[in-house]
Design a protein around this motif. Structure first.
Motif, PDB file in Angstrom:
ATOM      1  N   MET A 166      -5.516  -3.908  -5.775  1.00 37.03           N
ATOM      2  CA  MET A 166      -6.343  -3.365  -4.684  1.00 37.03           C
ATOM      3  C   MET A 166      -6.244  -1.841  -4.639  1.00 37.03           C
ATOM      4  O   MET A 166      -7.233  -1.117  -4.734  1.00 37.03           O
ATOM      5  CB  MET A 166      -5.862  -3.987  -3.368  1.00 37.03           C
ATOM      6  CG  MET A 166      -6.544  -3.402  -2.140  1.00 37.03           C
ATOM      7  SD  MET A 166      -8.317  -3.784  -2.108  1.00 37.03           S
ATOM      8  CE  MET A 166      -8.852  -2.815  -0.756  1.00 37.03           C
ATOM      9  N   LEU A 167      -4.997  -1.352  -4.527  1.00 42.41           N
ATOM     10  CA  LEU A 167      -4.784   0.101  -4.488  1.00 42.41           C
ATOM     11  C   LEU A 167      -5.266   0.753  -5.778  1.00 42.41           C
ATOM     12  O   LEU A 167      -5.851   1.839  -5.768  1.00 42.41           O
ATOM     13  CB  LEU A 167      -3.308   0.422  -4.274  1.00 42.41           C
ATOM     14  CG  LEU A 167      -2.838   0.495  -2.818  1.00 42.41           C
ATOM     15  CD1 LEU A 167      -1.359   0.797  -2.764  1.00 42.41           C
ATOM     16  CD2 LEU A 167      -3.631   1.530  -2.048  1.00 42.41           C
ATOM     17  N   GLN A 168      -5.036   0.039  -6.903  1.00 40.26           N
ATOM     18  CA  GLN A 168      -5.464   0.599  -8.186  1.00 40.26           C
ATOM     19  C   GLN A 168      -6.975   0.774  -8.234  1.00 40.26           C
ATOM     20  O   GLN A 168      -7.488   1.761  -8.750  1.00 40.26           O
ATOM     21  CB  GLN A 168      -4.999  -0.299  -9.328  1.00 40.26           C
ATOM     22  CG  GLN A 168      -3.515  -0.174  -9.599  1.00 40.26           C
ATOM     23  CD  GLN A 168      -3.131  -0.893 -10.872  1.00 40.26           C
ATOM     24  OE1 GLN A 168      -3.966  -1.231 -11.692  1.00 40.26           O
ATOM     25  NE2 GLN A 168      -1.826  -1.108 -11.012  1.00 40.26           N
ATOM     26  N   GLN A 169      -7.678  -0.235  -7.663  1.00 38.71           N
ATOM     27  CA  GLN A 169      -9.145  -0.112  -7.656  1.00 38.71           C
ATOM     28  C   GLN A 169      -9.593   1.054  -6.753  1.00 38.71           C
ATOM     29  O   GLN A 169     -10.497   1.798  -7.095  1.00 38.71           O
ATOM     30  CB  GLN A 169      -9.783  -1.426  -7.168  1.00 38.71           C
ATOM     31  CG  GLN A 169      -9.963  -2.400  -8.306  1.00 38.71           C
ATOM     32  CD  GLN A 169      -9.616  -3.814  -7.904  1.00 38.71           C
ATOM     33  OE1 GLN A 169      -9.568  -4.148  -6.727  1.00 38.71           O
ATOM     34  NE2 GLN A 169      -9.328  -4.655  -8.899  1.00 38.71           N
ATOM     35  N   LEU A 170      -8.894   1.173  -5.625  1.00 42.70           N
ATOM     36  CA  LEU A 170      -9.194   2.311  -4.742  1.00 42.70           C
ATOM     37  C   LEU A 170      -8.984   3.627  -5.484  1.00 42.70           C
ATOM     38  O   LEU A 170      -9.696   4.603  -5.287  1.00 42.70           O
ATOM     39  CB  LEU A 170      -8.299   2.280  -3.511  1.00 42.70           C
ATOM     40  CG  LEU A 170      -8.773   1.398  -2.358  1.00 42.70           C
ATOM     41  CD1 LEU A 170      -7.725   1.388  -1.260  1.00 42.70           C
ATOM     42  CD2 LEU A 170     -10.102   1.912  -1.821  1.00 42.70           C
ATOM     43  N   LEU A 228      -2.646   5.363 -10.621  1.00 46.19           N
ATOM     44  CA  LEU A 228      -3.805   4.793  -9.937  1.00 46.19           C
ATOM     45  C   LEU A 228      -3.424   4.295  -8.547  1.00 46.19           C
ATOM     46  O   LEU A 228      -4.171   4.497  -7.583  1.00 46.19           O
ATOM     47  CB  LEU A 228      -4.391   3.649 -10.750  1.00 46.19           C
ATOM     48  CG  LEU A 228      -5.370   4.081 -11.843  1.00 46.19           C
ATOM     49  CD1 LEU A 228      -5.776   2.894 -12.702  1.00 46.19           C
ATOM     50  CD2 LEU A 228      -6.596   4.728 -11.213  1.00 46.19           C
ATOM     51  N   GLU A 229      -2.240   3.677  -8.442  1.00 40.99           N
ATOM     52  CA  GLU A 229      -1.793   3.180  -7.139  1.00 40.99           C
ATOM     53  C   GLU A 229      -1.638   4.332  -6.152  1.00 40.99           C
ATOM     54  O   GLU A 229      -2.139   4.281  -5.026  1.00 40.99           O
ATOM     55  CB  GLU A 229      -0.454   2.437  -7.271  1.00 40.99           C
ATOM     56  CG  GLU A 229      -0.620   0.965  -7.639  1.00 40.99           C
ATOM     57  CD  GLU A 229       0.723   0.324  -7.935  1.00 40.99           C
ATOM     58  OE1 GLU A 229       0.768  -0.607  -8.743  1.00 40.99           O
ATOM     59  OE2 GLU A 229       1.738   0.787  -7.345  1.00 40.99           O
ATOM     60  N   LEU A 230      -0.922   5.352  -6.632  1.00 41.97           N
ATOM     61  CA  LEU A 230      -0.693   6.502  -5.745  1.00 41.97           C
ATOM     62  C   LEU A 230      -2.020   7.130  -5.340  1.00 41.97           C
ATOM     63  O   LEU A 230      -2.252   7.456  -4.172  1.00 41.97           O
ATOM     64  CB  LEU A 230       0.185   7.548  -6.447  1.00 41.97           C
ATOM     65  CG  LEU A 230       1.651   7.157  -6.619  1.00 41.97           C
ATOM     66  CD1 LEU A 230       2.353   8.165  -7.509  1.00 41.97           C
ATOM     67  CD2 LEU A 230       2.356   7.077  -5.270  1.00 41.97           C
ATOM     68  N   ARG A 231      -2.876   7.291  -6.316  1.00 38.47           N
ATOM     69  CA  ARG A 231      -4.169   7.901  -6.061  1.00 38.47           C
ATOM     70  C   ARG A 231      -4.964   7.047  -5.080  1.00 38.47           C
ATOM     71  O   ARG A 231      -5.624   7.548  -4.179  1.00 38.47           O
ATOM     72  CB  ARG A 231      -4.928   8.042  -7.392  1.00 38.47           C
ATOM     73  CG  ARG A 231      -6.143   8.928  -7.321  1.00 38.47           C
ATOM     74  CD  ARG A 231      -5.717  10.319  -6.936  1.00 38.47           C
ATOM     75  NE  ARG A 231      -6.856  11.118  -6.535  1.00 38.47           N
ATOM     76  CZ  ARG A 231      -7.402  12.064  -7.309  1.00 38.47           C
ATOM     77  NH1 ARG A 231      -6.895  12.334  -8.479  1.00 38.47           N
ATOM     78  NH2 ARG A 231      -8.430  12.741  -6.855  1.00 38.47           N
ATOM     79  N   GLY A 232      -4.891   5.744  -5.269  1.00 33.77           N
ATOM     80  CA  GLY A 232      -5.569   4.822  -4.368  1.00 33.77           C
ATOM     81  C   GLY A 232      -5.070   4.981  -2.950  1.00 33.77           C
ATOM     82  O   GLY A 232      -5.850   5.002  -1.995  1.00 33.77           O
TER      83      GLY A 232
END
Lengths: 276, 471
Positions: free
Chosen positions: B1-5, B129-133
């Motif tokens: 989820m966070l990665q997609q964000l 990607l997680e952090l960025r999300g």
């Protein structure tokens, strides 16, 4: 005549005059059938009149009646205006100044001019006066030039006010002083005629009175033609008056006659303030 | 989820959101004001549209601030958190190496999962990607909340006597001020960076040596005596002004005093076309036409002198690129600056002064020489100074036609180099920003800036003083 006490009253002025008739006998300038065109528009219609020597002739009339245009014919200043054309004869010493072989530059050294707004050059007082004599080579050396400058300033009644600061810029003087400087500048080239185009319209009443006094003194040496909007001024300084209307010379006569007993209805209407 | 964000196209999203929130706020505000208009007694202070603009303003401004903050800080924030979480084996990487590693992580994150990479890289990319999300999500939530607060708070203030129009006016003023501020801030920033880098340079090379040294060899020998460059600049500007000052001034006098309105109507635009020619075009004109001609002339003069027997050696250098060629063409380039400005100041001289001179029996040229030009002189000097500053800063012509040898030579047919030429050659190609070679370009730029600024300031002051005199 006493000129030290401000304006000379009209009556006094006329009392001291020589009879006008002899002036008409020997006119300094004689204009015949003058027509002036700006492009297609005719500004002056067939005006014939003469200007006596050693007398002041005033040109009066409402704004736009052509009196300034007519004045500018007398030293061919209209040459400097794009598409302005002058027809007719203007005789000075029997010579038509509108002839193609008359050099306007030389003519203008004989016919000086003073303008509506004081326009001293952005130079020193001395250089303003010396400009004309220098370009015409009237002075032999520095001392001669100094003498011309002093004489011109004295005649213009400005010497006592500026003799200690001749090297100060002419633009730093007051309006009335600037106008007298311009008169001195015109006198310095030893003209025979002085044209004045509303010389007092930018000045206050006191400065105006000084200029009028000065005109009265200069009358003894020069033929003076003055354009003025002020009928009182015309009455005070001039001996002859010409009334212009819509480019026509309506009436010409002795000043006292024009102002007390005009022949033409239009003249009477104008000087009594019914139009203009 | 966070990665997609983390893969959201935030730029487009933010712009769309600003547009949506802004227009929604506008319509809400206007609708509300229209309702107020129906129910209220008497007149509203402002038209409904202004209430709409006011609500939109209150909504868009905070949203915009968040968007700007996101654009500036999002990547740095993500990176610094990621760096903290990296395994200890990464500690031995130097700062630039770490930077380029993280750049490749970011690239990989942007193009979705890359196959074939090693597992550590894959894991770090996913974490990025997680952090960025997380950052993206936080931004969107904050943005939505601020927009909602903005809409509701500003709407609640709407009253029939609410001065929305005045507030929108203030808002417009602020926007205009900020636009002007950008220009000023940019100028200040450029000056600051020039000063800063120059100071770095002067820590390595003494300012005295720089300003008075006569040997310039920045590229190879690290010799930084800039005097030959100043000389070259001065020499070429002088040649240019020798061409431009008389031609420009005389054409200005012709245009304002002698030309008929018709002639003036086409000559002036044609002269001003000269100002519109790109300088690079002048450059190859100088290189291909003028420089060979100058060389030919110099060779001919050399032969003549030898034949006459004044000298047994060639006197002139007669090089393929020369100060004279560059100066001549630069002079032609600045003619319109001189002529156009001088024409303006000559026209500003009152007609009554010309009349006065004519009435004294002065001829036209006497009037021009002794009355008009002296009266216009301060303005003419200002025009010349502006032209000089233009000539000093000019680059393209000298790059192409003046040559590259830093030398002090009075022979105009030898090649000289200028400050601008050296800056171009120092800043193009491989450069490192701690190298004195590169830094010297900033010092040269600073000198150039100071000189042209001084010329402009003096010129503008002169013009101002002159204007006051006749208005």
């Amino acid at each position: 005549m006493d000129t030290s006490q401000g304006m000379s009253p009209v009556v006094d002025n006329n009392l001291t005059l020589p009879p006008i008739a002899d002036a008409a006998a020997a006119p300094r300038i004689d204009c015949r059938n003058i027509k002036v065109f700006y492009g297609e528009t005719q500004a002056i219609h067939d005006v014939s009149m003469s200007f006596p020597d050693r007398a002041v002739t005033a040109l009066i009339g409402p704004s736009g009646c052509g009196k300034s245009t007519f004045l500018r014919c007398l030293n061919r200043m209209n040459d400097t205006i794009e598409n302005c054309r002058v027809e007719g004869q203007i005789l000075m010493d029997g010579e038509n100044i509108n002839d193609a072989d008359v050099d306007p530059v030389l003519l203008r050294s004989r016919v000086g001019m003073v303008f509506q707004k004081p326009n001293p050059f952005p130079k020193s007082i001395y250089d303003n006066i010396a400009y004309g004599p220098r370009i015409h080579g009237l002075a032999n050396g520095r001392e001669d030039l100094d003498a011309i400058v002093e004489k011109s300033l004295r005649r213009a009644g400005l010497w006592d006010e500026v003799k200690d600061r001749l090297m100060a810029p002419g633009t730093g003087l007051s309006g009335g002083q600037q106008q007298r400087l311009c008169i001195a500048r015109a006198i310095a080239v030893q003209p025979e005629v002085i044209l004045m185009d509303e010389p007092c319209s930018a000045l206050d009443p006191i400065a105006t009175a000084r200029i009028e006094e000065l005109i009265d003194e200069l009358r003894n040496r020069y033929c003076i033609v003055i354009v003025t909007h002020s009928m009182q001024q015309a009455a005070r300084v001039s001996q002859r008056t010409a009334f212009f209307h819509l480019g026509n010379l309506v009436e010409l006569g002795d000043t006292s006659q024009i102002f007390t007993n005009p022949r033409e209805k239009r003249t009477e209407d104008y000087i009594t303030g019914r139009f203009g | 989820m966070l990665q997609q964000l983390g893969q959201l196209p935030m730029g487009w999203l933010l712009i769309a959101l600003i547009a949506v929130f802004g227009s929604a706020a506008f319509f809400l505000g206007r609708t509300r004001a229209e309702r107020l208009l129906e129910t209220s007694i008497g007149r509203m202070h402002s038209r409904p549209n202004y209430h709409g603009y006011y609500v939109a303003m209150c909504t868009v401004v905070p949203v915009l601030l968040i968007a700007v903050a996101y654009a500036i800080f999002a990547d740095d924030l993500t990176r610094s958190q990621l760096t903290r979480e990296l395994p200890s084996s990464f500690d031995r990487l130097s700062a630039p190496e770490l930077q380029s590693y993280l750049d490749s992580v970011r690239m990989a994150a942007g193009t979705a999962a890359s196959s074939g990479a090693d597992r550590v890289f894959q894991a770090i990319t996913n974490r990025y990607l997680e952090l960025r999300g997380f950052v993206n999500a936080a931004t969107l939530v904050l943005l939505g909340a601020l927009a909602a607060i903005g809409i509701f708070w500003s709407q609640s203030r709407l009253r029939p006597d609410f001065r929305a129009r005045a507030l929108v006016e203030n808002g417009m003023q602020l926007v205009l001020f900020l636009c002007a501020g950008v220009a000023i801030a940019t100028t200040a920033g450029i000056v600051f960076s020039l000063l800063y880098e120059s100071l770095l340079f002067f820590q390595k090379v003494s300012a005295w040596d720089f300003l008075t040294g006569t040997r310039w060899n920045a590229q190879t020998n690290a010799e930084f005596g800039a005097l030959p460059l100043f000389f070259g600049t001065f020499m070429i500007a002088l040649i240019a002004m020798l061409v431009a000052a008389p031609i420009g001034l005389f054409s200005a006098i012709f245009l304002s005093e002698y030309a008929s309105p018709k002639a003036r109507g086409w000559i002036k635009p044609v002269l001003e076309i000269l100002a519109g020619i790109p300088t690079v075009v002048y450059g190859f004109f100088a290189l291909l036409v003028v420089a060979p001609a100058v060389r030919q002339l110099a060779i001919w003069i050399n032969e003549l002198i030898i034949q006459v027997g004044l000298s047994s050696e060639p006197v002139l250098a007669a090089q393929p690129t020369s100060a004279l060629a560059a100066g001549l063409v630069m002079g032609i380039m600045v003619i319109p600056f001189v002529s156009s400005l001088s024409d303006d100041v000559i026209n500003a001289v009152p007609q009554t002064l010309r009349d006065a001179a004519y009435a004294l029996g002065a001829t036209k040229s006497e009037t021009v020489k002794q009355v008009v030009v002296p009266a216009a002189l301060p303005g003419i000097i200002a025009a010349l100074l502006l032209a000089v500053s233009r000539a000093i800063g000019e680059t393209m012509i000298v790059v192409m036609a003046a040559g590259k040898s830093a030398r002090i030579s009075m022979d105009p047919t030898s090649d000289l180099t200028t400050i601008t030429v050296q800056i171009v050659s120092l800043m193009t190609g491989e450069t490192g920003f701690d190298d004195p070679k590169t830094l010297s370009a900033f010092a040269l730029g600073l000198v150039l800036f100071a000189v042209t600024l001084a010329f402009n300031v003096v010129a503008l002051r002169v013009v101002k003083k002159y204007r006051e005199k006749y208005d």
